[in-house]
Design an enzyme around this catalytic site. Sequence first.
Site, PDB file in Angstrom:
ATOM      1  N   ASP A  69      -6.802  -4.401   2.498  1.00  0.00           N
ATOM      2  CA  ASP A  69      -8.183  -5.125   2.091  1.00  0.00           C
ATOM      3  C   ASP A  69      -8.791  -6.442   2.845  1.00  0.00           C
ATOM      4  O   ASP A  69      -8.995  -7.466   1.824  1.00  0.00           O
ATOM      5  CB  ASP A  69      -6.824  -5.454   0.916  1.00  0.00           C
ATOM      6  CG  ASP A  69      -5.853  -6.181   1.153  1.00  0.00           C
ATOM      7  OD1 ASP A  69      -5.336  -5.295  -0.113  1.00  0.00           O
ATOM      8  OD2 ASP A  69      -6.027  -7.076   2.110  1.00  0.00           O
ATOM      9  N   PRO A  97      -3.749  -0.532  -5.859  1.00  0.00           N
ATOM     10  CA  PRO A  97      -2.283   0.783  -6.223  1.00  0.00           C
ATOM     11  C   PRO A  97      -2.240   0.077  -4.422  1.00  0.00           C
ATOM     12  O   PRO A  97      -2.716   0.673  -3.093  1.00  0.00           O
ATOM     13  CB  PRO A  97      -3.400   1.697  -6.190  1.00  0.00           C
ATOM     14  CG  PRO A  97      -4.847   1.538  -6.095  1.00  0.00           C
ATOM     15  CD  PRO A  97      -5.656   0.395  -5.976  1.00  0.00           C
ATOM     16  N   ASP A  98      -0.868   0.676  -4.594  1.00  0.00           N
ATOM     17  CA  ASP A  98      -0.247   0.837  -2.885  1.00  0.00           C
ATOM     18  C   ASP A  98      -0.377   2.290  -2.925  1.00  0.00           C
ATOM     19  O   ASP A  98      -0.900   2.896  -3.788  1.00  0.00           O
ATOM     20  CB  ASP A  98       1.389   0.070  -3.110  1.00  0.00           C
ATOM     21  CG  ASP A  98       2.195   0.823  -4.151  1.00  0.00           C
ATOM     22  OD1 ASP A  98       3.058   0.535  -4.259  1.00  0.00           O
ATOM     23  OD2 ASP A  98       1.744   2.072  -4.417  1.00  0.00           O
ATOM     24  N   PHE A  99       0.153   3.199  -2.291  1.00  0.00           N
ATOM     25  CA  PHE A  99       0.091   3.953  -1.358  1.00  0.00           C
ATOM     26  C   PHE A  99       1.351   4.330  -2.347  1.00  0.00           C
ATOM     27  O   PHE A  99       0.857   5.728  -2.872  1.00  0.00           O
ATOM     28  CB  PHE A  99       0.415   4.018   0.433  1.00  0.00           C
ATOM     29  CG  PHE A  99      -0.675   3.275   0.616  1.00  0.00           C
ATOM     30  CD1 PHE A  99      -1.035   1.875   1.183  1.00  0.00           C
ATOM     31  CD2 PHE A  99      -1.988   4.079   0.765  1.00  0.00           C
ATOM     32  CE1 PHE A  99      -2.192   1.751   1.958  1.00  0.00           C
ATOM     33  CE2 PHE A  99      -3.278   3.320   1.203  1.00  0.00           C
ATOM     34  CZ  PHE A  99      -2.542   2.113   2.049  1.00  0.00           C
ATOM     35  N   ARG A 100       2.598   4.278  -2.009  1.00  0.00           N
ATOM     36  CA  ARG A 100       3.728   5.933  -2.532  1.00  0.00           C
ATOM     37  C   ARG A 100       4.517   5.261  -4.065  1.00  0.00           C
ATOM     38  O   ARG A 100       5.461   5.227  -4.160  1.00  0.00           O
ATOM     39  CB  ARG A 100       4.883   5.057  -1.287  1.00  0.00           C
ATOM     40  CG  ARG A 100       3.828   6.007  -0.152  1.00  0.00           C
ATOM     41  CD  ARG A 100       4.948   5.720   1.177  1.00  0.00           C
ATOM     42  NE  ARG A 100       4.497   6.707   2.502  1.00  0.00           N
ATOM     43  CZ  ARG A 100       3.542   5.778   3.518  1.00  0.00           C
ATOM     44  NH1 ARG A 100       2.791   4.257   2.782  1.00  0.00           N
ATOM     45  NH2 ARG A 100       2.877   6.307   4.035  1.00  0.00           N
ATOM     46  N   CYS A 145     -26.972  11.883  18.757  1.00  0.00           N
ATOM     47  CA  CYS A 145     -25.078  11.994  18.442  1.00  0.00           C
ATOM     48  C   CYS A 145     -25.806  12.368  17.161  1.00  0.00           C
ATOM     49  O   CYS A 145     -24.869  13.391  17.064  1.00  0.00           O
ATOM     50  CB  CYS A 145     -24.816  10.309  18.798  1.00  0.00           C
ATOM     51  SG  CYS A 145     -22.865  10.519  17.455  1.00  0.00           S
ATOM     52  N   ASN A 183      11.012  -6.864  -2.264  1.00  0.00           N
ATOM     53  CA  ASN A 183      10.350  -6.026  -1.952  1.00  0.00           C
ATOM     54  C   ASN A 183      10.997  -5.094  -3.660  1.00  0.00           C
ATOM     55  O   ASN A 183      12.136  -5.486  -3.663  1.00  0.00           O
ATOM     56  CB  ASN A 183      10.498  -4.522  -1.170  1.00  0.00           C
ATOM     57  CG  ASN A 183       9.393  -3.332  -0.970  1.00  0.00           C
ATOM     58  OD1 ASN A 183       8.333  -3.853  -1.182  1.00  0.00           O
ATOM     59  ND2 ASN A 183      10.407  -2.425  -1.287  1.00  0.00           N
ATOM     60  N   CYS A 192     -23.611   8.629  12.556  1.00  0.00           N
ATOM     61  CA  CYS A 192     -24.319   7.683  13.274  1.00  0.00           C
ATOM     62  C   CYS A 192     -26.383   7.736  13.960  1.00  0.00           C
ATOM     63  O   CYS A 192     -26.232   8.276  13.522  1.00  0.00           O
ATOM     64  CB  CYS A 192     -23.536   8.204  14.967  1.00  0.00           C
ATOM     65  SG  CYS A 192     -24.361   6.615  16.421  1.00  0.00           S
ATOM     66  N   HIS A 217      -3.503  -2.010  11.267  1.00  0.00           N
ATOM     67  CA  HIS A 217      -3.905  -0.974  10.870  1.00  0.00           C
ATOM     68  C   HIS A 217      -5.546  -1.139  10.296  1.00  0.00           C
ATOM     69  O   HIS A 217      -5.913  -0.205  10.387  1.00  0.00           O
ATOM     70  CB  HIS A 217      -3.011  -0.071   9.644  1.00  0.00           C
ATOM     71  CG  HIS A 217      -1.901   0.476   9.391  1.00  0.00           C
ATOM     72  ND1 HIS A 217      -0.742   0.477   7.944  1.00  0.00           N
ATOM     73  CD2 HIS A 217      -1.367   0.602  10.832  1.00  0.00           C
ATOM     74  CE1 HIS A 217      -0.005   0.734   9.031  1.00  0.00           C
ATOM     75  NE2 HIS A 217       0.081   0.185  10.142  1.00  0.00           N
ATOM     76  N   GLY A 260       6.453  -6.542   0.798  1.00  0.00           N
ATOM     77  CA  GLY A 260       5.714  -5.174  -0.052  1.00  0.00           C
ATOM     78  C   GLY A 260       5.287  -4.577   0.162  1.00  0.00           C
ATOM     79  O   GLY A 260       4.764  -3.786   1.039  1.00  0.00           O
ATOM     80  N   GLN A 266      -0.304  -4.926   7.567  1.00  0.00           N
ATOM     81  CA  GLN A 266      -0.660  -3.164   7.314  1.00  0.00           C
ATOM     82  C   GLN A 266      -1.453  -3.046   6.236  1.00  0.00           C
ATOM     83  O   GLN A 266      -2.361  -2.085   6.432  1.00  0.00           O
ATOM     84  CB  GLN A 266       0.531  -2.839   6.520  1.00  0.00           C
ATOM     85  CG  GLN A 266       1.705  -2.055   7.915  1.00  0.00           C
ATOM     86  CD  GLN A 266       2.700  -1.622   6.708  1.00  0.00           C
ATOM     87  OE1 GLN A 266       3.013  -0.964   7.027  1.00  0.00           O
ATOM     88  NE2 GLN A 266       3.839  -2.249   5.543  1.00  0.00           N
ATOM     89  N   ASN A 267      -2.186  -3.895   5.863  1.00  0.00           N
ATOM     90  CA  ASN A 267      -3.275  -4.449   4.927  1.00  0.00           C
ATOM     91  C   ASN A 267      -4.408  -4.138   5.298  1.00  0.00           C
ATOM     92  O   ASN A 267      -4.729  -4.897   6.029  1.00  0.00           O
ATOM     93  CB  ASN A 267      -3.119  -4.859   3.718  1.00  0.00           C
ATOM     94  CG  ASN A 267      -1.822  -5.331   2.804  1.00  0.00           C
ATOM     95  OD1 ASN A 267      -1.015  -4.249   2.754  1.00  0.00           O
ATOM     96  ND2 ASN A 267      -1.438  -5.568   2.177  1.00  0.00           N
ATOM     97  N   SER A 317       6.746  -0.325   2.583  1.00  0.00           N
ATOM     98  CA  SER A 317       7.869   0.277   1.808  1.00  0.00           C
ATOM     99  C   SER A 317       8.591   0.839   3.515  1.00  0.00           C
ATOM    100  O   SER A 317       9.814   1.402   3.643  1.00  0.00           O
ATOM    101  CB  SER A 317       7.535   1.663   1.408  1.00  0.00           C
ATOM    102  OG  SER A 317       6.499   2.632   2.249  1.00  0.00           O
TER     103      SER A 317
END
Length: 281
Positions: free
Chosen positions: A122, A45-48, A176, A237, A171, A139, A212, A119-120, A214
């Site tokens: 995957d 799935p995408d985000f928006r 820690c 897009n 960790c 990202h 693809g 930005q993916n 936004s």
Amino acid sequence: ISEDTPPLTLDKRSLPAVAEYIKSGQAPRIVAMTGAGISTAAGIPDFRSPTTGLYANLAALNLPEPEAVFDLTFFRQNPQPFYVLARELYPGTRYRPTVSHVFLALLARKGLLHMLFTQNIDCLERAAGVPPERIVEAHGSFATQRCIDCKVLFDGERMRKFVARGEVPRCAEEGCGGLVKPDIVFFGEALPRDFFDQMQRVSEAGLVLVMGTSLQVHPFAGLPDMADEAAPRVLFNREEVGSFGTRADDVMVLGDCDAGVRKLADALGWGQELEEAWRAL
Ligand code: APR
């Protein structure tokens, strides 16, 4: 781009003009920018997107707002929602690259891909065969993970087991016990150094492809505007995004990105080669 490159008078609607431009050798350095929209056809799935997007389907995790799942402050308080999602998104071998991913690998194979900014998280560009040195994972990715306190790397195999069980890894360093997080960029975190080191390649581009996304999240969303005025920008897009339409040479191919990419491949005479490369994966 050399001064004597004639400004391309692209007919707004025509992919054949883009194909001609590529075949003419005037677009040796193509820079591509991609988002979640090129992986929806793979089942991620995408985000928006209104109903199918991730942010519309996180209600079960009762987050203050959907983006909290990728927010560092929220993660420190409650890492569980992220790890529920990580189990879904973890690259593994469940997802297959799409035709759009394979088209990008074809560009690289033909020596036309100057750089791909994605930005993916995957890793499907890599799986499709785009050489890692031609990819900027703006990202981050699930490839590595570390403690958010002492920053020590956490073992990949151990991580895979925790994610598979939907459990939160901590960790292992003496004294820690901090939370472990994959090296994907959360809201509030800096993008990888590589993004800033490679950014100027956009101004070197002879052609920019945006696929693809936004274009809602900065600084990535500012990349298309860094293209030289003489470099046509092509958008694949479902909807118009960013500043597309404000430049004479903008071409918008609105609809499913795989369909748009197939049209461009056919206009380039690469249709058969694209299908075979995709089937061979
Ligand atoms: N074909 C063409 N366009 C598509 C397709 C498809 N098959 N599927 C989705 N789209 C479009 C949507 O219409 C939307 O414009 O892709 C875009 C996806 O946008 P987002 O869901 O916002 O994804 P993205 O742009 O990658 O998000 C950017 O936001 O949450 C953060 O860090 C996260 O990297 C992500 C960033």
